[in-house]
Design a protein around this motif. Structure first.
Motif, mmCIF file in Angstrom:
data_model
loop_
_atom_site.group_PDB
_atom_site.id
_atom_site.type_symbol
_atom_site.label_atom_id
_atom_site.label_comp_id
_atom_site.label_asym_id
_atom_site.label_seq_id
_atom_site.Cartn_x
_atom_site.Cartn_y
_atom_site.Cartn_z
ATOM 1 N N GLN A 258 0.813 -1.215 0.000
ATOM 2 C CA GLN A 258 0.000 0.000 0.000
ATOM 3 C C GLN A 258 0.850 1.270 0.000
ATOM 4 O OE1 GLN A 258 -3.260 -0.322 -0.447
ATOM 5 N NE2 GLN A 258 -2.986 -2.547 -0.402
ATOM 6 N N TYR A 259 1.657 1.452 1.031
ATOM 7 C CA TYR A 259 2.400 2.710 1.173
ATOM 8 C C TYR A 259 3.466 2.887 0.092
ATOM 9 C CZ TYR A 259 0.183 2.988 5.762
ATOM 10 O OH TYR A 259 -0.744 3.044 6.777
ATOM 11 N N LEU A 260 4.075 1.777 -0.334
ATOM 12 C CA LEU A 260 5.127 1.863 -1.351
ATOM 13 C C LEU A 260 4.655 1.351 -2.707
ATOM 14 C CD1 LEU A 260 8.228 0.609 0.704
ATOM 15 C CD2 LEU A 260 7.508 2.967 0.270
ATOM 16 N N SER A 261 3.339 1.180 -2.881
ATOM 17 C CA SER A 261 2.828 0.593 -4.119
ATOM 18 C C SER A 261 3.091 1.470 -5.344
ATOM 19 C CB SER A 261 1.325 0.324 -3.996
ATOM 20 O OG SER A 261 0.615 1.534 -3.802
ATOM 21 N N LYS A 262 3.149 2.760 -5.154
ATOM 22 C CA LYS A 262 3.366 3.674 -6.278
ATOM 23 C C LYS A 262 4.837 4.054 -6.443
ATOM 24 C CE LYS A 262 -1.271 5.668 -6.073
ATOM 25 N NZ LYS A 262 -1.729 4.952 -7.277
ATOM 26 N N VAL A 263 5.687 3.456 -5.624
ATOM 27 C CA VAL A 263 7.123 3.729 -5.707
ATOM 28 C C VAL A 263 7.744 2.724 -6.668
ATOM 29 C CG1 VAL A 263 9.298 3.847 -4.448
ATOM 30 C CG2 VAL A 263 7.187 4.654 -3.373
ATOM 31 N N ASN A 264 8.265 3.214 -7.775
ATOM 32 C CA ASN A 264 8.928 2.356 -8.754
ATOM 33 C C ASN A 264 10.433 2.350 -8.508
ATOM 34 O OD1 ASN A 264 6.494 1.793 -10.017
ATOM 35 N ND2 ASN A 264 6.683 3.531 -11.408
ATOM 36 N N VAL A 265 11.014 1.178 -8.559
ATOM 37 C CA VAL A 265 12.440 1.017 -8.273
ATOM 38 C C VAL A 265 13.228 1.053 -9.581
ATOM 39 C CG1 VAL A 265 14.189 -0.504 -7.274
ATOM 40 C CG2 VAL A 265 11.899 -0.377 -6.253
ATOM 41 N N PRO A 266 14.259 1.905 -9.680
ATOM 42 C CA PRO A 266 15.086 1.928 -10.905
ATOM 43 C C PRO A 266 15.843 0.617 -11.076
ATOM 44 C CG PRO A 266 15.463 3.873 -9.535
ATOM 45 C CD PRO A 266 14.682 2.917 -8.703
ATOM 46 N N MET A 267 15.765 0.047 -12.272
ATOM 47 C CA MET A 267 16.460 -1.196 -12.568
ATOM 48 C C MET A 267 17.134 -1.085 -13.928
ATOM 49 S SD MET A 267 13.777 -4.054 -11.119
ATOM 50 C CE MET A 267 15.058 -5.292 -10.979
ATOM 51 N N ILE A 268 18.130 -1.922 -14.150
ATOM 52 C CA ILE A 268 18.922 -1.869 -15.378
ATOM 53 C C ILE A 268 18.691 -3.149 -16.177
ATOM 54 C CG2 ILE A 268 21.242 -1.665 -16.337
ATOM 55 C CD1 ILE A 268 22.091 -0.228 -13.824
ATOM 56 N N ALA A 269 18.500 -3.003 -17.485
ATOM 57 C CA ALA A 269 18.323 -4.152 -18.370
ATOM 58 C C ALA A 269 19.105 -3.914 -19.663
ATOM 59 C CB ALA A 269 16.846 -4.374 -18.668
ATOM 60 N N TYR A 270 19.540 -5.022 -20.266
ATOM 61 C CA TYR A 270 20.287 -4.955 -21.527
ATOM 62 C C TYR A 270 19.353 -5.306 -22.668
ATOM 63 C CZ TYR A 270 24.034 -5.591 -24.944
ATOM 64 O OH TYR A 270 24.839 -5.467 -26.047
ATOM 65 N N LYS A 271 19.134 -4.364 -23.579
ATOM 66 C CA LYS A 271 18.240 -4.576 -24.702
ATOM 67 C C LYS A 271 18.707 -3.747 -25.893
ATOM 68 C CE LYS A 271 13.353 -4.619 -25.973
ATOM 69 N NZ LYS A 271 11.975 -4.241 -25.599
ATOM 70 N N ASP A 272 18.547 -4.310 -27.058
ATOM 71 C CA ASP A 272 18.955 -3.617 -28.286
ATOM 72 C C ASP A 272 20.424 -3.184 -28.233
ATOM 73 O OD1 ASP A 272 16.392 -3.947 -29.206
ATOM 74 O OD2 ASP A 272 15.724 -1.993 -28.443
ATOM 75 N N LYS A 273 21.251 -4.078 -27.715
ATOM 76 C CA LYS A 273 22.699 -3.888 -27.662
ATOM 77 C C LYS A 273 23.134 -2.685 -26.827
ATOM 78 C CE LYS A 273 23.460 -6.056 -32.163
ATOM 79 N NZ LYS A 273 24.071 -5.925 -33.518
ATOM 80 N N TRP A 275 22.558 -0.835 -22.575
ATOM 81 C CA TRP A 275 21.951 -0.898 -21.253
ATOM 82 C C TRP A 275 20.921 0.214 -21.108
ATOM 83 C CZ3 TRP A 275 22.792 -4.959 -18.166
ATOM 84 C CH2 TRP A 275 23.924 -5.737 -18.411
ATOM 85 N N LYS A 276 19.788 -0.134 -20.527
ATOM 86 C CA LYS A 276 18.732 0.843 -20.326
ATOM 87 C C LYS A 276 18.261 0.817 -18.882
ATOM 88 C CE LYS A 276 16.890 0.818 -25.050
ATOM 89 N NZ LYS A 276 15.675 0.632 -25.897
ATOM 90 N N VAL A 277 17.883 1.993 -18.388
ATOM 91 C CA VAL A 277 17.317 2.114 -17.040
ATOM 92 C C VAL A 277 15.803 2.219 -17.161
ATOM 93 C CG1 VAL A 277 17.239 3.491 -14.935
ATOM 94 C CG2 VAL A 277 19.396 3.253 -16.188
ATOM 95 N N PHE A 278 15.087 1.413 -16.403
ATOM 96 C CA PHE A 278 13.631 1.485 -16.432
ATOM 97 C C PHE A 278 13.098 1.422 -15.003
ATOM 98 C CE2 PHE A 278 14.793 -2.944 -16.587
ATOM 99 C CZ PHE A 278 13.871 -3.585 -15.770
ATOM 100 N N GLN A 279 11.900 1.939 -14.822
ATOM 101 C CA GLN A 279 11.251 1.956 -13.517
ATOM 102 C C GLN A 279 10.365 0.719 -13.374
ATOM 103 O OE1 GLN A 279 11.791 4.280 -11.201
ATOM 104 N NE2 GLN A 279 13.113 5.568 -12.478
#
Length: 610
Positions: A258-273, A275-279
């Protein structure tokens, strides 16, 4: 910025997945969306608010790694309920101190639960429902094993007089110690095997669907509500081992869900050769898992530092994580269950009739679970053919459980349905992944035994949240009913209150029912000690006999079209169709007369009459 009609249609077609979560088909990780303007965000909220703000709805396909993590979370949530069944039956089966036999039973029940989950999600209702051991079968099982001929032999007497055992007229109580408990297991297997045929007949014949035409919100609401309310004693017992740890578990689950449900955590993924940061909505998706593991870790640390008492009779001892370490050591590394592993099932009339009451109670509970699951996963109310097929598949699942020898049947798991509402993930694929995990991990005995060390207060805290959620889902069905009507208030109040009073009285006054026929006594006791059966029964009878308009009863709003007009779900009734075979069913006219197929031609529950 204003949305055009085309954009609004596109939003509806996209379902309930927030664009910030990326492609819901799951080919790649969720992508970060930058600069979402306020008007667009408001439009998105309007489009998805009434669909429970799901991250993934029924037909969505999350990424494979997310399916594994979310599937494992459902595995954890079901673990306490499923493992409780063999642990409860251990003493009446005479294997209280036989850890090898208990570990084999645990492996078997998880293996079969995985098979039944795949069956239900693939060809049953096709809702994201986990199948596991049912407590509805526990009561008749205990009644059967309480008969004089199935009482466990006295170990002291067997040690002092082996001659008496050899000359005993009751062969199940003598001889090989494995035969002592296996003979009892075969009796339970036979009772479940025959009694489950009733469930198959109810489903495939369409009798369940015919009854559903007369079931409305005032019958469904108390049924689902009592599923949650009836379990408060179990939640209290487990939480009472250490209320501080139980409260910590509740607080952590509330914090993440509930309290942290709208908090998105920054994460890193490798795509299209690159690195990208996504929430990523990490806390919302894994709230139950994080909450339980966090409390489990605290208990482990407090156990390591000897903060909890070391004596079993002291308060707080049940919060220790080293109580069940022997079970981990004694369980085998691998155990592959197979049908008939305990021998050929035996059948007796009294056992079958007693188990039939458990089948009826489980069927009523499952119907309520189907409606609750549909609401939480963004699907329309299940049509008649889906419910017919779901009940029939549950009967098939119970027969599989009897053949493999779990000592129990299978039914839909309410706590996992509640988890859909907390995690906002209602994808069918996630539950199918859970089924595969249960099969694979059921073979690895050591892995499952590790989770026996989860302290009771942690499980109790999780139950407080989950069962409360189930009760609330039941109450939410009353939104279709006129609550200003004294008729409706009387039906709701009486059915709910009776569902609490009658089972309590029967438990407090055992042996009161004496018709002269033991089998009939057993059926009566089992039915009247099942909370959801009583609530649903009285709600059903009173709602259909006391005069009232369809609008007053909520029948019109309960119809699929009417419901969808006020709240368009992310998918239509086609989500209940059997995959790959729908075109075949429509091609041949003979399939129109089978009440468990999507091509069944009738005025179904959920199709409004003009």
């Amino acid at each position: 910025m204003r949305l055009t009609k085309e954009e609004k249609v596109e939003l509806k077609e996209q379902g309930t997945v927030n664009p910030a979560f990326g492609d819901k088909d799951g080919d790649g990780p969720p992508q970060l969306t930058v600069d979402i303007e306020e008007p667009l965000a408001e439009a998105l909220e309007e489009a998805v608010d009434k669909s429970a703000d799901l991250v993934y709805s029924l037909n969505d396909r999350p990424p494979w790694y997310l399916c594994i993590l979310l599937g494992f979370q459902h595995y954890i949530l079901a673990f306490g309920g499923i493992i409780a069944v063999p642990l409860i039956l251990a003493e009446p089966l005479c294997i209280k101190d036989n850890n090898v036999a208990k570990s084999q039973l645990i492996s078997t029940i998880f293996f079969v639960s995985g098979l039944c989950t795949l069956l239900q999600t693939a060809v049953g209702t096709r809702l994201p429902i986990l199948q596991g051991g049912t407590f509805s079968f526990i009561t008749p099982t205990l009644a059967i094993l309480a008969l004089p001929k199935w009482q466990c032999p006295d170990p002291e007497a067997s040690a002092t007089s082996s001659t008496q055992l050899q000359n005993s007229t009751s062969s199940p109580r003598s001889g090989d110690p494995d035969e002592v408990w296996m003979s009892r297991m075969r009796e339970i297997q036979g009772a479940i095997l025959v009694a489950s045929l009733l469930q198959i007949v109810l489903g495939f014949s369409g009798l369940v669907g015919l009854v559903l035409k007369y079931i409305g919100p005032l019958a469904i609401a108390p049924t689902i509500n009592l599923i949650g309310l009836s379990l408060f004693i179990e939640a209290g017992k487990k939480s009472g081992g250490h209320w501080g740890i139980a409260a910590l578990t509740v607080c952590l689950i509330l914090l993440f869900s509930q309290y942290l449900s709208k908090v998105n955590v920054p994460m890193i993924a490798y795509k299209d050769k690159k690195w990208k940061v996504f929430q990523y909505p990490l806390f919302k998706l894994f709230s139950a898992l994080f909450g339980m593991c966090g409390a489990w870790l605290v208990c482990f640390l407090l156990t390591a530092f000897d903060v909890f008492p070391a004596k079993a009779d002291q308060y707080g001892y049940s919060a220790r994580t080293d109580i069940s370490l022997d079970a981990v050591k004694n369980s085998p590394w691998f155990h592959v269950p197979y049908p008939g592993q305990w021998g050929v099932p035996t059948v007796s009339v009294s056992s079958v009739l007693g188990m039939t009451a458990g089948v009826l109670a489980s069927t009523m509970e499952s119907i309520g679970d189907y409606y609750a699951c549909a609401r939480l996963c963004g699907a329309p109310p299940p049509p008649t053919h889906a419910i017919n097929r779901g009940i029939a598949v549950e009967g098939i699942g119970c027969i599989l459980a009897a053949l493999w020898g779990t000592g129990n049947g299978t039914t839909s798991y309410s706590q996992n349905i509640a988890a859909l509402g907390i995690t906002k993930v209602g994808s069918r694929l996630v539950l199918q992944t859970t089924g595969v995990l249960m099969i694979v991990l059921g073979i690895f005995g050591k892995f499952g035994a590790v989770f026996i060390t989860i302290p009771d207060p942690v499980i109790g805290g999780m139950f407080l949240v989950m069962f409360g959620m189930i009760a609330a889902v039941g109450i939410s069905n009353l939104q279709y009913v006129d609550l200003n009507s004294s008729r409706n208030l009387l039906i709701l109040g009486f059915s709910t209150f009776s569902g609490l009073v009658l089972p309590t009285w029967f438990h407090s006054n055992p042996g009161t029912i004496d018709t002269g026929v033991k089998e009939l006594d057993q059926v009566i006791v089992v039915l009247f000690t099942t909370h959801m059966f009583i609530g649903g029964f009285f709600g059903f009878i009173l709602d259909n006999t006391i005069p009232g308009t369809d609008k007053e009863r909520g029948i019109k709003s309960w119809q699929v079209e009417e419901v969808q007009q006020g709240s368009q779900p992310p998918c239509d009734e086609s989500c209940y169709d059997i995959p790959y075979l729908n075109s075949v069913f429509k091609r041949f006219r003979c399939f129109q007369y089978l009440p468990f197929l999507p091509s069944y031609k009738t005025t179904q529950h959920g199709t409004s009459q003009s």
